[in-house]
Every structure is written in structure tokens, then in C-alpha cells.
Design a protein around this motif. Sequence first.
Motif, PDB file in Angstrom:
ATOM      1  N   SER A   8       8.978   4.693   9.569  1.00 43.95           N
ATOM      2  CA  SER A   8       8.246   4.700  10.835  1.00 43.95           C
ATOM      3  C   SER A   8       6.743   4.845  10.617  1.00 43.95           C
ATOM      4  N   LEU A   9       6.349   5.559   9.563  1.00 44.28           N
ATOM      5  CA  LEU A   9       4.917   5.667   9.278  1.00 44.28           C
ATOM      6  C   LEU A   9       4.344   4.283   8.978  1.00 44.28           C
TER       7      LEU A   9
ATOM      8  N   ASP B 120      -2.798  -3.625  21.273  1.00 43.45           N
ATOM      9  CA  ASP B 120      -1.568  -2.984  20.813  1.00 43.45           C
ATOM     10  C   ASP B 120      -0.563  -3.158  21.947  1.00 43.45           C
TER      11      ASP B 120
ATOM     12  N   PHE C 220       5.427   1.431  10.124  1.00 43.50           N
ATOM     13  CA  PHE C 220       5.294   0.701  11.389  1.00 43.50           C
ATOM     14  C   PHE C 220       4.094   1.205  12.188  1.00 43.50           C
ATOM     15  N   ALA C 221       3.882   2.510  12.142  1.00 43.02           N
ATOM     16  CA  ALA C 221       2.722   3.087  12.842  1.00 43.02           C
ATOM     17  C   ALA C 221       1.431   2.501  12.286  1.00 43.02           C
ATOM     18  N   ILE C 222       1.370   2.387  10.975  1.00 41.19           N
ATOM     19  CA  ILE C 222       0.163   1.845  10.334  1.00 41.19           C
ATOM     20  C   ILE C 222       0.019   0.357  10.665  1.00 41.19           C
TER      21      ILE C 222
ATOM     22  N   VAL D 227       1.057  -1.194  13.353  1.00 39.39           N
ATOM     23  CA  VAL D 227       0.596  -1.345  14.741  1.00 39.39           C
ATOM     24  C   VAL D 227      -0.883  -0.987  14.857  1.00 39.39           C
ATOM     25  N   ALA D 228      -1.278   0.090  14.168  1.00 40.75           N
ATOM     26  CA  ALA D 228      -2.674   0.544  14.267  1.00 40.75           C
ATOM     27  C   ALA D 228      -3.627  -0.487  13.667  1.00 40.75           C
ATOM     28  N   THR D 229      -3.274  -1.030  12.516  1.00 37.08           N
ATOM     29  CA  THR D 229      -4.205  -1.959  11.871  1.00 37.08           C
ATOM     30  C   THR D 229      -4.158  -3.339  12.536  1.00 37.08           C
TER      31      THR D 229
ATOM     32  N   GLU E 143      -3.904  -3.655  15.662  1.00 36.02           N
ATOM     33  CA  GLU E 143      -4.771  -3.479  16.833  1.00 36.02           C
ATOM     34  C   GLU E 143      -6.226  -3.781  16.456  1.00 36.02           C
ATOM     35  N   ASP E 144      -6.611  -3.339  15.251  1.00 33.73           N
ATOM     36  CA  ASP E 144      -7.977  -3.616  14.798  1.00 33.73           C
ATOM     37  C   ASP E 144      -8.212  -5.111  14.632  1.00 33.73           C
TER      38      ASP E 144
ATOM     39  N   ALA F  15       0.830  -1.208   0.000  1.00 36.39           N
ATOM     40  CA  ALA F  15       0.000   0.000   0.000  1.00 36.39           C
ATOM     41  C   ALA F  15       0.864   1.257   0.000  1.00 36.39           C
ATOM     42  N   GLN F  16       1.982   1.227   0.698  1.00 36.82           N
ATOM     43  CA  GLN F  16       2.855   2.399   0.784  1.00 36.82           C
ATOM     44  C   GLN F  16       3.898   2.399  -0.334  1.00 36.82           C
TER      45      GLN F  16
END
Lengths: 101, 454
Positions: free
Chosen positions: A59-60, A76, A62-64, A66-68, A70-71, A38-39
Motif C-alpha cells: 500500500s505504501l 489525483d 500505491f500511495a507513492i 498516486v502522490a507522484t 499527481e505531480d 525504488a522500493q
Amino acid sequence: MTLAMMQRGETPDAQQDSCAAGAAREVILAKFRDVAAAQEKTIVPLTDDLVLLDSGLDSLCFAIIVATLEDELGFDPFTEAEDVYFPVTLGDFIRFYERTL
Amino acid sequence: MSARSETLREALTASPHLATRRIWGAQADVGLHDLARSTALGGALAGLAGCSVLLRVSDPLYAALALVDLDGVARRIVLCPPDLAEADLPTVAQIAEIDAVVSDGPSPLAGVPVATVALPIRPVNGTPIADLATEWVMFTSGTSGTPKMVVHSLAGLVGAIRREPADPVIWGTFYDIRRYGGLQILLRALLTNASLVITGPGESFDDFLPRIIARGVTHLTGTPSHWRRLLMTPEAKPLAPRYVRLSGEIADQAVLDALSARFAGVPVGHAYASTEAGVGFEVNDGREGFPADFVGRDGPVLMKVEDGSLRLRTERAATHYLNADAGPLRDADGFVDSGDMLELRDGRYYFVGRRNGVINVGGLKVHPEEVEAVINRHPAVRMSLVKARRNPITGAIVIAEVVLNPHDQPDDALKAEILALCRRELPPFKVPAALRIVPEIAITASGKLERAIA
């Protein structure tokens, strides 16, 4: 397995744990590939000793991830952990999730 | 207190074709010819001379009537919006040095005398003393903690209203007339050749809609969120306004285009105004944002952009905050900082969001509104809400909730399409990491998207 259980040194049913852990590994690896696609990042082969910062993801990403995650997994581990923890390798990252299961 | 200028009752009396004009509330309506020479306060009006009055009513119609009564008579009118909490009233009363309450129910403040506003209105006995330059105190929106109040004058509030002769107009407004945007429409209706349909106490969108259709409103105004809701409502079909106006939130190109398509040939304008800065300007070219040459141009409103935010200097702005701890409203040069952030592209300024609404993604700033504007461009999207979600890696990350048009089915392909649009139009850190299709998005009492305080 909850954080409270971990702190008390309890372990949940062993078989159930390994199943869930195996499933988590697959979900995490799939997530790395999805987010990379996607990125529009090119990632190197995903092995346990891969250093995350060498993976081709920023890092963005990795942020995504972790966030997804969590869903999908319902938690998390970074936010639930009491200590600040930064996994270095992909293996660390996956174990960090498995440990919190 | 400065020298007296025209009172609201005098301005109403001087307005054209009074006998044909009315205000319709949810439960009653009032002819403006009668209103100009009557009081809704019974014999209590004279007793309110020189008082600081808390105007707290459940029915907005009573607020309209009481404003005509009180301007010029009271020293100060504190106009309570419907969502002002009961628990905040003692603090408000203390800050505003309240000596009397005007209410359509029991007193909300212990120990303070109450004057009851009620129908029918009755002829004013004798001439009430109306020689004060009344302070109009309004509440700023969207903050937590002690309610913040700003002080306006009637002259400033009506500064943007053109009073030359015009064809009769029937205004309808989704705004509550006790907030700045709604009060502007009430004052337009009182001072020009216009009638007005206003909302009732707690009246829902669905209940208000048939009333404005039945009255044949010609000019209709609301926030972009109100309009998106209207576009989703099949019962709105008979609406045929001659003028469509948006303000109170950023009007993005998607909602402007949707309204132009829905109301073919009807001018669709968006206006910039705020409780603090007053009415700034109108944009009538059908495009989001505004021409860059609005900034710095001569006229009743002088604008500049500093540190990315719009600042306005105008007699229409409030003069000061009533709260002692709120700091100055205007800077040393008389400019009010709106906190609305702008971006200049190709000779046009675009609103990107509120300064205090910024999402910080690993040190990179994202305005939720700029992401919403992109999402809203997708033809299947009716409205969207972008917000922050805390994230252990970047501190925060952008996520989105999306409401689809009624005939569009939520599926993964559609989600992927919307995200692909975001990736084409936005840098990666502004693209929502998660996108959820939801049946509805909460709208605040003032008609704006409900945003968590950043």
C-alpha cells in the motif's frame, strides 16, 4: 476533462482525449516500474487484468504512485472522486485516471 | 502571591562591572550602570504599582528597559511577543486582568491607561515601591486559537544562570528577547559580566548580522534554522564567536558538524529549554541528542521519559497556565510534559519531533524532524522541511522540501542521491515520496521552521 464536465455528461474533444489517455497509460505504467525499482519490489508483468494486490507492490507503493502521479499529471482522481473507489485491477486503476482526464 | 525575592533591578545592580556593560538595540543603546538606577517610564512607574501590565512594544530594547522598571513593582507583566495579533489583545487583556499598558506607541487597547516607555532613561526619583513577587507571563509558541500564556517567576527564569565571576562576554541573539529563549539571554546579560546585542523592530537577519559583527559578539545564540541561514551567508565570514549555542529546535548532527567546521576550536553547545518547562539542560559534547544518564539524575532539573516524551520537574518551569481552559501545566508529581518525543539508541536519547507534529502514514508514525535530520546529513543540503501530504491510500505521505548549499546545482542526480540516503537510513514509509529543491524555506518569527499545524 474536469469532474464538473463528467457530472454534466459532457465529453471533451474525442481525439485529444484518446491521446491524453494513451499518454496517461504510459506514464502510469512507467510509474509502477519506477516505484517498484525504488522500493526494491519485484513486480509481475503489468497487464490490464493484473489484480493490484498481486502485483508485488504494497500500500505504501500505491500511495507513492498516486502522490507522484499527481505531480506529473496534475490531479489525483481518488481525492477528486465523490465516491470512495478502490480499483481492483491495473486496468481499473488506469481507467480511473483516464476517466478523470 | 509569595514573599518577595530579589527584583531584577536589584540583581542588575549587584552584577559585576556595570559601568563597562551595555545593551545595543537597532536604534539606540543603553549603559547598564545607568539602567540600574534609571527608569524609561518617566513619572509613570509609581502609578503602575500593583497593576497587571500588558507590555506591548515595537522595539525589543524598550521591553528590556520596561522589565527592569516593572519587576517588583507590577503585580503581573504580560510580555507580548512581536507576532501576537492585535485582534487577540482584548482576549489576552481579559484573561490576564490587564489594568495598564506599557507601550512605545499609541495604546493598543481601548479604555486601558497607557504608560509610555521612551528614551532617554532618567534617574528614578525616590525609591519605587518594589516589594511584589511579580508574575512574568509569557506566550507559548506555535498554537492556533486563543494565545496560551504561562506564568513564571523571576527566580525561576534566572534559575539556570550561573553568576560566578567570569571574563566579559558580549552576547548576541537572533531570538527576540520577548520570547523564552531570548529572555534567557537578556537575563544572562543583565545578571552576569556581559553586554548584549539585540534585534530591532522587525529587523531582518541580513540587517542584524553586520551589527553583531561590528560589536564583536563573543557568544552567539539562535535556532538551528538561524545557524543554517548564517552558514549560507557569505557576509557572516568575519564572525568569530568564542561560543556558539543552539536551542529552540532539534539540533541535528549535520548542523552541529557544520558549525564545528566553520568555527574551528569554538565550543558548539545545544540547549534544551521550553517556555513551559524552562531551561532543561545543555549538551556540550558536540553530538546531537543527550546522554541517557541525564534522565533521572539529581539536580535542579529532574527528567523522566514517559510514553516516549520528555518530562521535566524543576523550579525553573512555569507554575501554571493563565488560561482557565488550558488544563494543568504540571502533572500530579509536578512534571511538565514537554511533548518532545525521544528515542533511546546506544545509551543516548535523540529527539525525534513533537508529539502533535506526527505524520500518520497508514497507521505508521513519522516525525518530520527525524527525516529532516537524515536529509540534512547530505553534504549538499543546507536545510530541509518535511511535511505531510494527504494521500488516498495511506491517509498521508511524507514529502520534503530541500534548500541546497549555494554552490550546489539542483539536478535529478542530486535528488536521487538524497533519496538514496533516506532509503539507506529510514524504513520505506519514512522516505519522502516527493522531494522538491526550493530556493528557501520559511522561518517563523521565532526562528523555527514554519510547520503547518498537524
